[in-house]
Design a protein around this motif. Sequence first.
Motif, short mmCIF file in Angstrom:
data_model
loop_
_atom_site.label_atom_id
_atom_site.label_comp_id
_atom_site.label_asym_id
_atom_site.label_seq_id
_atom_site.Cartn_x
_atom_site.Cartn_y
_atom_site.Cartn_z
N LYS A 239 -20.40 0.89 -4.77
CA LYS A 239 -21.08 0.06 -3.77
C LYS A 239 -20.23 -1.03 -3.17
O LYS A 239 -20.48 -1.48 -2.06
N LEU A 240 -19.24 -1.51 -3.92
CA LEU A 240 -18.54 -2.72 -3.48
C LEU A 240 -17.03 -2.53 -3.51
O LEU A 240 -16.50 -1.69 -4.23
N LYS A 241 -16.33 -3.33 -2.69
CA LYS A 241 -14.87 -3.35 -2.75
C LYS A 241 -14.36 -4.76 -2.47
O LYS A 241 -15.03 -5.56 -1.81
N VAL A 242 -13.17 -5.03 -2.96
CA VAL A 242 -12.54 -6.32 -2.71
C VAL A 242 -11.50 -6.10 -1.61
O VAL A 242 -10.81 -5.08 -1.60
N LEU A 243 -11.41 -7.03 -0.66
CA LEU A 243 -10.47 -6.83 0.43
C LEU A 243 -9.01 -6.89 -0.03
O LEU A 243 -8.15 -6.21 0.51
N GLY A 244 -8.75 -7.75 -1.02
CA GLY A 244 -7.38 -7.83 -1.51
C GLY A 244 -6.46 -8.67 -0.64
O GLY A 244 -5.26 -8.44 -0.60
N LYS A 245 -7.02 -9.57 0.12
CA LYS A 245 -6.20 -10.48 0.93
C LYS A 245 -6.57 -11.92 0.61
O LYS A 245 -7.32 -12.56 1.34
N PRO A 246 -6.04 -12.44 -0.51
CA PRO A 246 -6.39 -13.80 -0.88
C PRO A 246 -5.97 -14.81 0.20
O PRO A 246 -4.90 -14.66 0.78
#
Lengths: 304, 215, 321
Positions: A239-246
Amino acid sequence: MKLRKTAAVAIAVLALTATACGGESGTAGDKPKDPTGGKEAPKLPTYTVAKDVKIDSPALKKAQKAGKITFGAKNDQPYLGFEDTDGKRSGFDIEIAKMVAADLGFSADQITFKTVDSGVRETTISKGDIDLYVGTYTINDERKKQVGFAGPYFMAGADLLVRKDEKAITGADSLKGKKVCSIVGSTPLQEIKKPKYGAETVELSKYSECVQQLINNEVDAVTTDDAILKGYAAQRPTKLKVLGKPFTKEPYGIGMSKGDKALRDAVSDALEAHIKNGDYKKAYDATLGLSGSEFTEPPALERY
Amino acid sequence: MNVLLDHLPEFRDGFIGTVLLTAASALLAMVLGLVMAGFRVSPVPPLRFFGTAWVTLFRNTPLTLLFLVAWFVVPAVFGTGMSPWTKALLALGFYTSAFVCEAVRSGVSTVPLGQAEAARSLGMTFFQTLRLIVLPQATRTVVPPLSSIFIALTKNSAIAGAFSVTELFGVQKLLSDKGFAIAPIFLWVALAYLVITFTISGLFRLLERRLEVAR
Amino acid sequence: MSSSVLYDAPGPKALVRNRIYSVVGSLLILALIGYAVLQLADRGHFAPEMWNIFNNAGVRANIRDGILSTLQVFVVAAVLSLVLGVGLAVARLSDHRAVSAVATGFIELFRAVPLLITIYAMWVLFLTYKENLGFIGESSAYWALVIGLTVYNACVQAEVLRAGVNAVPKGQVEAAYALGLRKSQVMTMLLIPQAVRSMMPTIISQLVVTLKDTSLGYIITYAELLYAARTMANNIIVNDDNPYVPVVIVVGAIYVAMCLALSSVATWIEKRGRRAKTGIVPAAAGEPLEAPGVLETAAGPVGPQAPGGPEGTEGPADKQN
C-alpha cells in the motif's frame, strides 16, 4: 422489565470481556514478513553490563539507588521503537537504550520503558519523569534550551511517505496544495509548514494515525524521518512507499535532563564504545536493516 | 503577563477557534437534538426506537472515542475529503445532540397534559400540536439545561485540540512545550474559557428573562 | 408512554399511515446501516482475520488491563469527588461569608475550565514537584488523572447537592432549629442525607460522566482502556491494514455497557426513591449535569421540585429505554 433487560445485557457484556482471558498466544495480526528473502535473520547483539559505575550525576545516582533506570520511548514505530500486543518492545532505539544502560551498569531487565509521545517529550524529560529518552529525538537548538542531548547516534532526514500508486508527489517541492500529515511537536512538521512548500498540514498525536489517514485517502502524504517512514512502508508493502528523497537532516540524540553534564558525557562514551566494537552495526542490521534501509556510518558525536 | 503579550496572536487564534467550533457544533446539536426528540415522541415505533438508540449510544460513549470514529471510521464509510474541523464538528455535534434531545424531551413532558389534550380536541395533528402548542411552551423549561449543555460543549471542544484543530487547549500545549511555566498559561487559558462560558450563561439568562415575561 | 397524549389512539386510516411510515422509516434506517456495513466490508474491515485479533491472549490481556485501570481511576475519583463534593457544598452553604466565597470561587473556576486542561495542568504540576509529593510523585500520571477528575466532578456534585439541600422544605430546618439542633447537626442529620437521597439519580448520572471522562487520560499517556485500544489499533497490522474499525466497535460496546450498568443503578434507585413517602421527589434520572446552569435554577423548572405533574407521569424507565 426493560430496566432489568438493560442491566442484564450490560452485565453480560462486561462479564464476557472480564472473563476473556486466555486465547491464542503470540503476536496478534500478520506474521512479520521476512524481507531478507529466506536468509537467516541477523541476531541482536548482547551487551556486557558494567560494574561499579561511578558518575557524578544526580539522576543516575537516584536510578542506581532504585536499582532501575527509566527510558522514555515510542511504542508505535516499527523497527525503531515498537511494542507488540504482549508488551514486548523492540527496535533500534530500544537496542540503543539497552547498550547505553549496560554501560551505565543496568541490565536489560533493570530498564523500565515508558511510552512518551512526541508532544510531551520535553515536559517529561525536563521534569524528570524519565531518566533518558530514546525515541527518534532530533537534536536542535530550540530543544537544547530545555533538555540535554547525547549523540547524535543516527542521521535521519525528513522524507515523504505516499500511497503506492501516487504519481503527483515526487518530492518535497511538489507538495503545493497537498495535505501532509505529521505529528504535533515534530521537526519535519515545522519544516513543511514553511510557505515555500505550500502544503496543507494536518497534525495528529501519533505517526501511526497519520499513516492510517494516508491509507484512507484522507491525506496525500506523511512526512517525518525516513527511518520511521521506511518501517511503516515495510509493514504495508502493498500500500505504501517512501520517496527516498530526504529534504532535511535529523540527527537523533538521547534526551536527558538539561544540566546533567556528567550523565551526558557518560552516555556519549557508551555510544562511542558500542559504535567502535561493532554492537551498533549488529543492532542496526537486526532492527532497522530489516526495513530495507542501508547501513550508514553514524555521524560524529557532538560533545558539549 | 509576558506569556500572554508575547503570544497574543496564538491566544487570539485559539480563542476564535474555540468560539467558532463551539457555535457551529451547538447549531448542529440543536438541529439534530430537536429532530431526535421529535422522533422519540412520535407515533411511529421505528423512529422512536431510532431516537432511543441514538441517545443511548451517544450519551454513553466517551467523546474521545467519537473523535476516533470521525477520524478513522467515518471516512471509510462516507468517503474522504473532510477537513479536521468538519470531523470535530461532527463528533461534537452528534455527542451533544443526545443531551439536547433529552433536555427537549423532558421539556416537552413538563407542558401540562391539558394543553396537548386541548390541542388534540381542536383537531390539530401531531405535528401541529408539537409545533404550535407543546414546543413553544417547552422552550421555557428547556432553556436552563440547554445553557449548561452548551457550556459543557465549549469545554468539550478542547478535545479537538489534540485532533489538528486550532483552539485554546492547543495553545496551552504549544506554549508549555516551548518551555513556559505552566501556571500562568493555565490561568490565561482558564480565563479565556471563563469568558466564553460566562457569556453563554449570561445570554441564556437573558433569554430566560425574556421568556418569563411571556408566561 | 406519556407521549401518547400528543396524538390520538390511531384509527384505521392512521394505523395504515403509521404502518407505512414504520416500514419506510425502518427501511431508511436499515439502508443507512446496510450501506455503512457494506462500505466497511468492502474495505476489508469485516474480514475474519481482522476480528481474529480478539482471540489473541495479548490483545485480551490489554483490553482487560485497560478496563481495570479505567475502573481503578473511576472508583478512586468517584469516591474522592463525592467526599470533596459534600465538603464544597457545605462550605458554599456556610454562613461565614469568607468560607462561602472561597468555595464558590473554587467551584466556578474548575467547573468552567475544561477537564482536559485541568488534568494536563495537574500532571505538569505533579511532575514539577515530584520530589516533595511522595507516593503521588511515583505515579504522577495516575494521580493527575484522579485528582483532575476529582476536582472537576466534586464541583459539579457540590452543585447537585446544593440544589438538593435547597429543595428540602424550609419548615424542616426551622423545626430542627426549634428543637435546639446546632447548625452542624442540621447539616449532617437533616439536610445532607435528604439532599443525597433526592439527588441520587443525578449524582449517579454525573458518575457516568466521570466514568466516560477517564478516557481523557490519553492526553498524559495514561494507559486506560481507550489509550490501550488506540495503541493496539495502531500497532497491529492485519492484511496490510490497521484494525481500527473492530477495535472501535468492541471498545465502544464496552464503554456503553459500563455506562449502562451504572445508569441502570440510577434508574433503580430513582424507582425505589419514588416509593418512599418523604415528600421530596427524586430528580429525574438520566440527565448528567455536565455543567453549571441546571442547578443554578434549582428553584426553577428543572429542579427537583419541578412544577408540572407530567414529570411524574413520565416513568424513569422511559428515560433509559
